[in-house]
Design an enzyme around this catalytic site. Structure first.
Site, PDB file in Angstrom:
ATOM      1  N   GLU A 225       0.814  -1.215   0.000  1.00 25.92           N
ATOM      2  CA  GLU A 225       0.000   0.000   0.000  1.00 25.92           C
ATOM      3  C   GLU A 225       0.849   1.267   0.000  1.00 25.92           C
ATOM      4  O   GLU A 225       0.582   2.216   0.737  1.00 25.92           O
ATOM      5  CB  GLU A 225      -0.979  -0.031   1.175  1.00 25.92           C
ATOM      6  CG  GLU A 225      -1.795  -1.319   1.163  1.00 25.92           C
ATOM      7  CD  GLU A 225      -2.903  -1.353   2.200  1.00 25.92           C
ATOM      8  OE1 GLU A 225      -2.920  -0.492   3.090  1.00 25.92           O
ATOM      9  OE2 GLU A 225      -3.753  -2.245   2.098  1.00 25.92           O
TER      10      GLU A 225
ATOM     11  N   GLU B 198      -5.922  -8.835   0.973  1.00 29.01           N
ATOM     12  CA  GLU B 198      -6.733  -8.692   2.188  1.00 29.01           C
ATOM     13  C   GLU B 198      -8.170  -8.623   1.710  1.00 29.01           C
ATOM     14  O   GLU B 198      -8.505  -7.732   0.950  1.00 29.01           O
ATOM     15  CB  GLU B 198      -6.405  -7.391   2.944  1.00 29.01           C
ATOM     16  CG  GLU B 198      -5.052  -7.376   3.616  1.00 29.01           C
ATOM     17  CD  GLU B 198      -4.689  -5.994   4.171  1.00 29.01           C
ATOM     18  OE1 GLU B 198      -5.461  -5.029   3.964  1.00 29.01           O
ATOM     19  OE2 GLU B 198      -3.626  -5.890   4.789  1.00 29.01           O
TER      20      GLU B 198
END
Ligand SMILES: *[C@@H]1O[C@H](CO)[C@@H](O)[C@H](O)[C@H]1NC(C)=O
Ligand SMILES: *[C@@H]1O[C@H](CO)[C@@H](O)[C@H](O)[C@H]1NC(C)=O
Ligand SMILES: *[C@@H]1O[C@H](CO)[C@@H](O)[C@H](O)[C@H]1NC(C)=O
Ligand SMILES: *[C@@H]1O[C@H](CO)[C@@H](O)[C@H](O)[C@H]1NC(C)=O
Ligand SMILES: *[C@@H]1O[C@H](CO)[C@@H](O)[C@H](O)[C@H]1NC(C)=O
Ligand SMILES: *[C@@H]1O[C@H](CO)[C@@H](O)[C@H](O)[C@H]1NC(C)=O
Length: 543
Positions: free
Chosen positions: A164, A250
């Protein structure tokens, strides 16, 4: 008790036998085990959440600390039966400490047929920075130290070089992530490792190497309940022509009541047509975690960490995972070649040059330190990250411009693909370089190498060169791309800690300290904030 002895036995056995899981290889966009079956990640995120220090510098609320779960043998022994109840074949760990021993956990997991997807990054200064990215020696060495510790285990499926890092507003770190993937891939090949290399992208970000932006469906309420395949339409259309392995790094809606997610999207994710594009995913998360105001977690530990209580979330995921039958098509021979299409051209949504930074060169940076005239002085407590950040801001923002100099040589611009000749050195070397430029431009006056007591002149006066001469001496080919080797002091099997001189960070590449990121100022008075990453929201990874 039974449980512990079982695990002790498993651990003991597997110190001699690491061959419990099959090797997984990539063919085009799919993965296959050695027996020729398609491999899917049916996994779960497995790491307790570090301490989060919220604030404007930490918009994603990422943790500043971490606990190395894979070094906690008692914890692994405690959790393994629950991981087995869930029926997972993979876990993801977000940060590990390469100085610790991971044999017990890795062996227990391998013995249970569980692969590990391992992020190489650490919180704060151990990651490519979102807004002031560099791909520098300290990060390369950190990553290689970790790989050297884990390469002996048979069940490392993939290493992630970033988590990220790219966000909707900041995509200029993309060339650095690609360079990291390039160099880590080369390193893995050089040590005979077949582990895959990945990047975990944030949901909804404009990201490398994605072509489009914004995937609102990913966060829609539909995820809290039965997911229609159309939920993933945008995401699928981005990836359907993209020949890489992709899985959800995720998943699990953040819009359900904590602890009661139905996990019915599992049925969709592991069935056609999703399986044409995706190779499964990692549910988020085994341990409690909070993100963007949402609560996750399936296992609550007792106060003394010895027992586990699971919730309805756990039971639901278990039941969903239990009913998964892997779609075993296409066959490995029918899978396309592992080729990549052309990278997207930069545009307003992808401010990322296709020109990548060079491979960081440890010996070049050490050579520079030998030849520079004015060197950063380590603070006694060794905690230099924030200080280096502050000083780089001062010397680059005020001092050097004031004497007609600039920090261009240590600066990067991922949008234009401009990389200063010294920018892939660690932050301490970069700062010493900037100090030395200032020192030179002020005629090496004794008072010019002080910086409030943070600098010292090079004691080997005969070695001192002008900064530009030091660059030509130490960096004969500053844009060279090559196969990196292990940092000196690191053995192939165990990592060395406590590198000195190199292995730092500061302005221009992450200058946080535990307790909060710092604002950084680099180049011509540009003010930016630093964020570095561990946990985040829903995301997926490319291998
Ligand atoms: C984990 O989360 C659950 C549900 O939100 C909560 O009841 C429990 O106290 C949490 N456990 C810890 C250790 O924070
Ligand atoms: C329990 O484990 C967490 C990390 O997983 C650790 O921070 C904490 O100190 C442990 N508590 C006890 C009582 O051991
Ligand atoms: C990179 O260069 C472009 C063009 O000069 C500029 O607009 C942009 O602000 C620079 N980015 C950084 C991070 O310095
Ligand atoms: C180093 O620089 C910092 C930040 O400007 C300053 O607070 C400190 O007093 C300086 N000197 C030493 C010896 O740390
Ligand atoms: C790395 O730096 C060393 C020391 O200056 C230099 O001899 C070597 O040629 C460099 N490697 C590459 C590939 O440029
Ligand atoms: C982060 O900073 C600390 C000291 O402040 C240092 O010991 C460590 O090596 C740095 N890590 C990296 C990857 O630069």
């Amino acid at each position: 008790m039974k449980l512990l002895s079982f695990l002790a036995a498993a651990a003991a056995a597997s110190t001699t036998v690491y061959g419990a899981v099959q090797k997984v290889t990539r063919a085009g966009r799919y993965m296959y085990t050695a027996d020729g079956n398609r491999f899917y990640v049916k996994g779960i995120a497995y790491q307790t959440q570090g301490q989060i220090v919220s604030g404007p510098d930490n918009p994603l609320n990422q943790p500043s600390t971490f606990v190395d779960q894979l070094a906690d043998s008692a914890g692994c022994a405690r959790d393994l039966p629950f991981l087995q109840q869930l029926g997972v074949n993979a876990i993801r760990a977000y940060s590990v400490d390469s100085t610790l021993n991971h044999d017990s956990c890795m062996a227990a997991l391998s013995g249970a047929g569980i692969y590990v997807i391992l992020d190489l990054t650490l919180p704060l200064n151990g990651s490519i920075d979102t807004t002031l990215p560099t791909w520098s020696t300290n990060l390369l060495d950190l990553y290689i130290d970790t790989i050297n510790v884990f390469s002996k285990y048979d069940n490392v499926l993939a290493y992630n070089v970033g988590n990220e890092v790219l966000t909707n507003g900041a995509t200029n770190a993309a060339p650095f992530i690609k360079a990291a993937a390039r160099d880590i891939k080369a390193y893995l090949a050089s040590i005979g490792s077949s582990a895959l290399v990945g990047y975990a992208d944030i949901d909804g970000a404009a990201a490398f190497p994605r072509r489009r932006l914004r995937l609102p469906q990913l966060r829609s309420d539909e995820w809290c309940g039965d997911a229609a395949t159309s939920t993933y339409d945008n995401l699928n259309s981005e990836f359907e022509n993209y020949n890489v392995v992709a899985y959800f790094s995720e998943f699990g809606s953040e819009n359900c009541d904590p602890g009661v997610r139905p996990w019915t999207e599992v049925g969709t994710l592991f069935a056609s047509p999703m399986t044409n594009i995706w190779s499964g995913g990692l549910a988020f998360s085994y341990f409690n975690a909070s993100s963007a105001g949402h609560q996750f977690g399936m296992a609550t530990l007792s106060a003394d960490n010895t027992t586990v209580t699971t919730n309805q979330d756990f039971a639901n995921l278990q039941s969903q995972y239990k009913s998964v039958t892997f779609v075993n098509t296409p066959t490995q021979s029918a899978a396309a070649q592992s080729t990549y299409g052309a990278c997207p051209q930069p545009d307003a949504n992808l401010e990322a040059s296709t020109t990548l930074p060079p491979t960081p060169n440890d010996s070049a940076c050490a050579c520079l330190t030998e030849h520079l005239g004015c060197l950063f002085k380590m603070p006694a407590n060794g905690d230099y990250t924030a200080l280096v950040g502050t000083l780089t801001g001062v010397v680059c923002g005020e001092l050097l411009p004031g004497v007609g100099g600039s920090c261009n040589d240590i600066a990067t611009n991922g949008t234009t693909g401009t990389y200063g000749v010294v920018s892939s050195c660690d932050p301490v070397t970069r700062l010493s370089y900037a100090f030395s430029q200032y020192y030179d431009l002020t005629s090496r006056a004794a008072t010019s190498c002080d910086f409030s007591g943070n600098a010292t002149t090079n004691s080997v006066i005969g070695n001192v060169l002008a900064p530009s001469a030091a660059v030509s001496t130490c960096l004969p080919s500053p844009s060279a791309v090559f196969t990196p080797s292990a940092p000196s002091g690191a053995s192939a099997a165990a990592s060395a800690s406590g590198s000195s001189g190199s292995g730092s960070n500061g302005n221009g590449s992450g200058g946080g300290k535990t307790g909060g990121a710092v604002e950084v100022r680099v180049g011509a008075g540009m003010l930016m904030t630093l964020v570095a990453g561990v946990l985040g929201g829903v995301a997926f990874t490319l291998l």
